[in-house]
Design an enzyme around this catalytic site. Structure first.
Site, short mmCIF file in Angstrom:
data_model
loop_
_atom_site.label_atom_id
_atom_site.label_comp_id
_atom_site.label_asym_id
_atom_site.label_seq_id
_atom_site.Cartn_x
_atom_site.Cartn_y
_atom_site.Cartn_z
N GLU A 259 0.81 -1.22 0.00
CA GLU A 259 0.00 0.00 0.00
C GLU A 259 0.84 1.27 0.00
O GLU A 259 0.45 2.28 -0.59
CB GLU A 259 -0.97 0.00 1.18
N HIS B 5 -11.41 -5.24 8.62
CA HIS B 5 -11.90 -4.93 7.27
C HIS B 5 -13.14 -4.05 7.31
O HIS B 5 -13.89 -3.99 6.34
CB HIS B 5 -12.22 -6.22 6.50
C1 LIG Z 1 -2.34 -4.88 3.91
C2 LIG Z 1 -3.37 -5.68 3.18
N1 LIG Z 1 -3.54 -5.48 1.86
C3 LIG Z 1 -4.43 -6.20 1.16
C4 LIG Z 1 -5.20 -7.16 1.77
C5 LIG Z 1 -6.25 -7.95 0.99
N2 LIG Z 1 -5.81 -9.34 0.87
C6 LIG Z 1 -6.23 -10.28 1.74
S1 LIG Z 1 -5.48 -11.76 1.47
C7 LIG Z 1 -4.64 -11.14 0.14
C8 LIG Z 1 -3.71 -12.03 -0.62
C9 LIG Z 1 -2.66 -12.57 0.29
O1 LIG Z 1 -1.77 -13.35 -0.43
P1 LIG Z 1 -0.71 -14.22 0.34
O2 LIG Z 1 0.05 -13.38 1.29
O3 LIG Z 1 0.09 -14.94 -0.69
O4 LIG Z 1 -1.55 -15.24 1.21
P2 LIG Z 1 -2.56 -16.37 0.68
O5 LIG Z 1 -3.91 -15.76 0.59
O6 LIG Z 1 -2.06 -16.86 -0.62
O7 LIG Z 1 -2.51 -17.42 1.74
C10 LIG Z 1 -4.93 -9.81 -0.05
C11 LIG Z 1 -4.37 -8.98 -1.13
C12 LIG Z 1 -5.02 -7.31 3.17
N3 LIG Z 1 -5.75 -8.17 3.85
N4 LIG Z 1 -4.09 -6.58 3.83
#
Ligand SMILES: Cc1ncc(C[n+]2csc(CCOP(=O)(O)OP(=O)(O)O)c2C)c(N)n1
Ligand SMILES: Cc1ncc(C[n+]2csc(CCOP(=O)(O)OP(=O)(O)O)c2C)c(N)n1
Ligand SMILES: [Mg+2]
Ligand SMILES: [Mg+2]
Lengths: 340, 337, 340, 337
Positions: free
Chosen positions: A75, A144
């Protein structure tokens, strides 16, 4: 068909044509129109290619990977990159999926973007839109769910926009994109799908700082922010059957704030209630009340009231969450107590 | 520390005599400007949070010479040298330091916020590492337009530990943006020695985490900085993505004006002043190359001192900003808060 | 001498002994006492070994590298590390040199620390003090000058403390360290050196949520935050010579807020002015006014007023900066207009 | 992807037969729990933002088995598996997912915030990478006390691009804190393939930026995860500092319940389900080792299904939290907002 011809044709066809669209579709229209209109406009964000809520859907396909940029989960980089791009003449529209994620970018948003023009003695244009989504009601729990307009309205240099209808969403987003200041453009989780109305297919913009009077009335003024306009209108409908006429005002933009419309209404109704989803303490309700008190003190027949989140993080449990959101019943009761 | 190249074997990087001499003059301009700033500050003729660049001149001078018109830089709290090297005038710079109406920022920014977009100087920055994502954004703008400009970001060794460093460089690396990240490792972040905060030997070692080249140069060697930056700029313009350059340097003065400097030995500073002065070093080189002699150096110094004196005179005789300015420039167009 | 013996001895000697100390020395005393008292208390931050403003000076020498931890320039890590350490039973005191640097840590401060207890259904103690420095007046320009108490007071789960005197600084910091909630402890740039007074060498604490009435009066209530208490008192002194008696209230803590004291005062004086250094829009003044209006509407003879930063980033130029800070003259004029 | 070790050559890492069987049961418990969660969600008997761990079970099971009582973990939005592996009970977990008063968080947290400090589970986390500095802090607490516990942080490949990753790991590395950073690289961050956001081949490549070991393990191999974590924990307890482990894994389900999965091919998912199912793989191994046969597996499955059914019954028959709870737990002691 090149952008220009397309636009002319579009304008011709579109004049006076209306289309029933949702809030998220209206936002999508605004983005598409502005991106067609001005090659400097581009979008960046984490979810903008797929677009869970549909706001940026189809833009990648139309404008390609240099105008619709999927970013890493970063971000600070998103906000800083938008700012840097604006400094070299672009007009970025950056997306933060949930408003709470902006906490990861506050330095770029406030220490940098908000203050930069001032620090530079005015010598910078910063045409940036930071889009995000606030509001409660979808069981997303505390991390959220939070409406943070107060933080941004407390940061001179930012404008803060909170559309409550598809029509406004389109018109205000277009204005935001054409504005030469950083704009925090707050969308609402639930309105994306629930709010639908006829919206002109043609070009229009809505100026900042002009409140909309959603219903006129003479007994009480209810100022509602974003989705709370709906709540206020529902309460007004209920009150009307008891002979109480509420005037419902939607400020549409919090910075700049159309105080005149609110004050004029209070001068007529002598009573004020502000309804918002943000926490009550330090919420916009306090600011609006402080300003109304300063400008219409002698007109007030009763102390202005606030209905807001009762200073708690948003609980996951949906019944508890519902209790944390201002309700029609609360508004009705508050009006009745004000009038008694 | 690299030893001095002997005159005959020097790689001039395609630069002509005047360009080489210009390096010296730029560094000297920074040096004399900063010395004057210090003097004025101690005389209470200038105020604010002031971080001097003395000792690090070769980094700004070498790097900015490798850029073209249209390229941009973002800078730090220690930004006077960057501004001067990017071509900002001393008068409005000094005026800004004094908060005068004729300053680049009309006196509303001061030392930590000097900016001149006309010169491609996107601003000094009071927040450590914050210039990194901003440079990434400028590079993004160039990349979207498909133009050939480059964005260069100066930042400190301390800044390499901030989240903005990671996010800004990573984002630039994913898109192969035309950006150059130039770390001025002056071995201290405020009072903390770099060894305490950085668990690796070099900031440049972090380039591998982003799949981009990491280059270490002697920050007291203006030609070395120039060469590394030029190669990074070529790479960037060719669409090959960012480079992380680490210039090993040293600040001769305290962290800010007023720093008691209890955290480092006087001897350490003295040794650096003797052995790692970029001006002395480059003067020796110019002499060895036969490009300048004692008289020339005297002439440069006279000219620069005059320039600085004129800047001070300009700044001191300039008016304070009008009180109206308090409320302007918060927003564009309507202009009021 | 071990910590315990030392403490007894100290307590004996110290009883009733006073010492003239500055605001920063008083804070230093509090930290030292609490670190001696409780081995779980430790400090971390970027500048805490050398301590430019002296608050943590000498602690490293006394408590060593595991209780006084110099960190990299990583505000997110500082805040998160404090939170994580608290979760395993420590009582961290984290320092952010300038309040604006907290923008780099808002996610850990608000999405994590503030909400965690609630999200966990109460099953967590979070005894963390986040110390920082706000206020204007030292020509640090916009990125090093901003009073952000609004943001934190708008984040349920955080307490917000703003001491205005050395005595309060010591007593409130000790209370903050013993509190089981995350506390945003805001110090003031100028007060560090300028505020000096006699402070007990012995143990004392000051409860949160108890305002101090700094001067009594019957014509107007002036609520001042932190350094603005001084301004309010100076204005009160000036007004006194014109026969106007102002009551000056220092809330000391913004969350929790001692509304009762303020309301009782307004019920007596019928007039209210709030003075703070933060931006006016969404500032604490609005909140205090909204609450006073809600609780003492019928007692008010005139609209409550605010004197605050006029919604601008802080300019570097010192004359402009001075103009951005509430002044004695402004307060005096506001009182006069309220009474006219 | 590693090929299956043949039975005789397997390194049991000093684990006895029961411990090996326990790996399977833990993974199965996670699998069946998650399958049930999906079913309940699709039946609208459960709501909220739910991210399933199916396919990644070996990571949590292997890693948590290498920890001791007193060690702690911080987790992510995809945290059910971590909680189960760390010993949380299925009943209060399921109740929390349903927002019930008997949930670990009294229904106030839900899927993304399940925590049980008594179990050393410092919380799932709705914010990507935010658990990293928190784990660093727990490790800091242990280090200050001089005790021998370890803090382990699970995070995703997407999290490795966030500033909190950089700051949290760097800080832990500077002090050699007893922390383990375990990246679950499931190849996607929401809808973005890891290759798009990560300009290097492996998240573990970033360890070098902090001067700590970077270890890659097959995340479908529970023993491999266990072994790597055990070594990292030993290192941490010995005061040698953090380790970054990257477990290559794959999520069989969508990012969240409701994900249309337009960003990846059905074949890719099908192939992973066939070739990289940690349960099938480990069942084969147990069979080869003669530690379990068809009947045993059936028995395990029956027991786990019963356990899950009991958890559902417990959760569904549990009361909603009382409305009073809306205003409690904001602060300690006074307890009201
Ligand atoms: C700071 C932040 N930015 C965006 C999000 C929205 N978001 C939730 S899960 C996710 C993807 C996460 O990917 P990863 O770290 O690879 O974990 P996975 O879901 O694959 O286990 C996103 C973008 C968030 N929760 N927190
Ligand atoms: C985010 C942030 N944290 C802390 C500071 C305070 N601060 C200003 S300069 C500085 C040290 C910077 O060190 P480095 O990046 O090495 O640059 P140098 O001063 O050595 O040029 C610190 C800690 C700041 N300005 N911004
Ligand atoms: Mg440095
Ligand atoms: Mg992933």
């Amino acid at each position: 068909m090149g952008g220009h011809e397309w636009r002319n044709e579009y304008a011709k066809k579109a004049a006076s044509v209306m289309s029933e669209v949702s809030y998220s579709q209206a936002l999508n229209m605004a983005l598409r129109e502005e991106m067609r209109r001005d090659p400097r406009v581009f979008c960046l964000g984490e979810d903008i290619k797929e677009s869970t809520y549909g706001v940026t859907r189809g833009l990648y396909e139309e404008f390609g990977p240099r105008r619709v940029i999927g970013t890493p989960i970063s971000e600070t980089a998103i906000a800083g990159a938008a700012l840097g791009a604006a400094l070299v003449g672009m007009r970025p529209v950056a997306e933060f999926m949930y408003m709470t994620f902006m906490m990861s970018a506050m330095d770029q948003l406030v220490n940098q973007a908000a203050k930069m023009k001032y620090m530079f003695g005015g010598r910078a244009l910063l045409p940036i839109v930071f889009r995000t989504m606030a509001g409660a009601g979808r069981s997303n729990a505390a991390q959220h769910t939070q409406s943070l307009e107060t933080w941004f309205a407390h940061a001179p240099g930012l404008k803060v926009v909170m559309p409550s209808t598809p029509y406004d969403a389109k018109g205000l987003l277009k204005t935001a994109i054409r504005d030469d200041n950083p704009v925090i453009f707050i969308e609402n989780k639930l309105l994306y799908a629930t709010a639908k109305e006829q919206v002109p297919v043609a070009e229009y913009t809505i100026p900042f700082g002009q409140a909309a009077v959603r219903r006129t009335g003479e007994h009480v003024t209810i100022v509602g922010l974003q989705r709370m306009v709906e709540i206020a209108l529902a309460a007004a409908a209920e009150l009307a059957s008891a002979g109480i006429e509420a005037e419902v005002i939607d400020p549409r933009t919090l910075v700049p704030l159309d105080l005149d419309t609110i004050v004029a209404s209070v001068q007529k109704t002598h009573r004020l209630i502000v309804v918002h989803e943000a926490h009550e303490r330090m919420g916009a309700g306090a600011e609006i009340i402080a300003q109304v008190v300063a400008h219409a003190f002698d007109y007030l027949d009763a102390p202005p009231q606030r209905i807001a989140n009762p200073n708690v993080p948003t609980p996951f449990n949906r019944m508890l969450e519902e209790l944390s959101i201002p309700s029609v019943a609360q508004v009705v009761a508050a009006v009745q107590s004000l009038l008694s | 520390m690299s030893t001095l190249p002997s005159a005959p074997s020097i790689n001039r990087e395609g630069l002509n005599d005047d360009q080489l001499r210009q390096f010296y003059v730029t560094m000297l301009r920074i040096r004399r400007f900063e010395e004057k700033v210090k003097e004025l500050f101690l005389d209470a003729r200038l105020y604010g949070s002031v971080h001097l660049y003395i000792g690090e001149e070769a980094v700004a001078a070498g790097a900015c010479a490798a850029l073209r018109d249209g390229d941009v830089i973002s800078s730090t709290h220690r930004g006077h040298g960057h501004g001067i090297a990017k071509g900002l005038e001393l008068g409005p710079m000094m005026a800004e330091l004094m908060g005068k109406a004729t300053g680049y920022n009309f006196g509303k920014g001061g030392s930590m916020h000097i900016a001149s977009l006309d010169h491609g100087m996107l601003g000094a920055n009071g927040i450590v590492a914050a210039g990194i994502p901003i440079a990434t954004g400028a590079a993004l703008g160039f990349w979207i337009r498909g133009s050939r400009e480059v964005a260069l970001c100066f930042f400190g060794d301390g800044g390499a530990n901030h989240g903005a460093f990671h996010e800004g460089i990573n984002f630039a690396a994913t898109l192969k943006l035309p950006a150059i990240f130039l770390c001025e490792n002056n071995h201290y972040a405020q009072y903390q020695p770099v060894t305490q905060d950085l668990p690796v030997s070099n900031v440049a070692d972090r380039a591998a985490a982003y799949g981009i080249p990491g280059v270490i140069v002697d920050g007291a060697d203006v030609l070395a900085v120039y060469a590394a930056t030029r190669r990074a700029a070529e790479r960037a313009r060719a669409g090959e993505g960012p480079t992380l350059i680490e210039a090993k340097t040293y600040r001769f003065e305290g962290h800010f004006l007023g720093d008691p400097e209890s955290y480092r030995a006087k001897e350490e500073v003295a040794a650096a002043r003797t052995e790692r002065d970029p001006l002395t070093r480059f003067a020796t080189l110019l002499t060895q190359l036969g490009l300048a002699g004692a008289e020339d150096f005297q002439r440069y110094d006279d000219a620069v001192r005059q320039e600085v004196a004129a800047a001070v005179a300009f700044a001191e005789s300039s008016p304070e900003p009008s009180p109206d300015l308090l409320l302007t420039d918060v927003y564009d167009v309507d202009g009021r808060a």
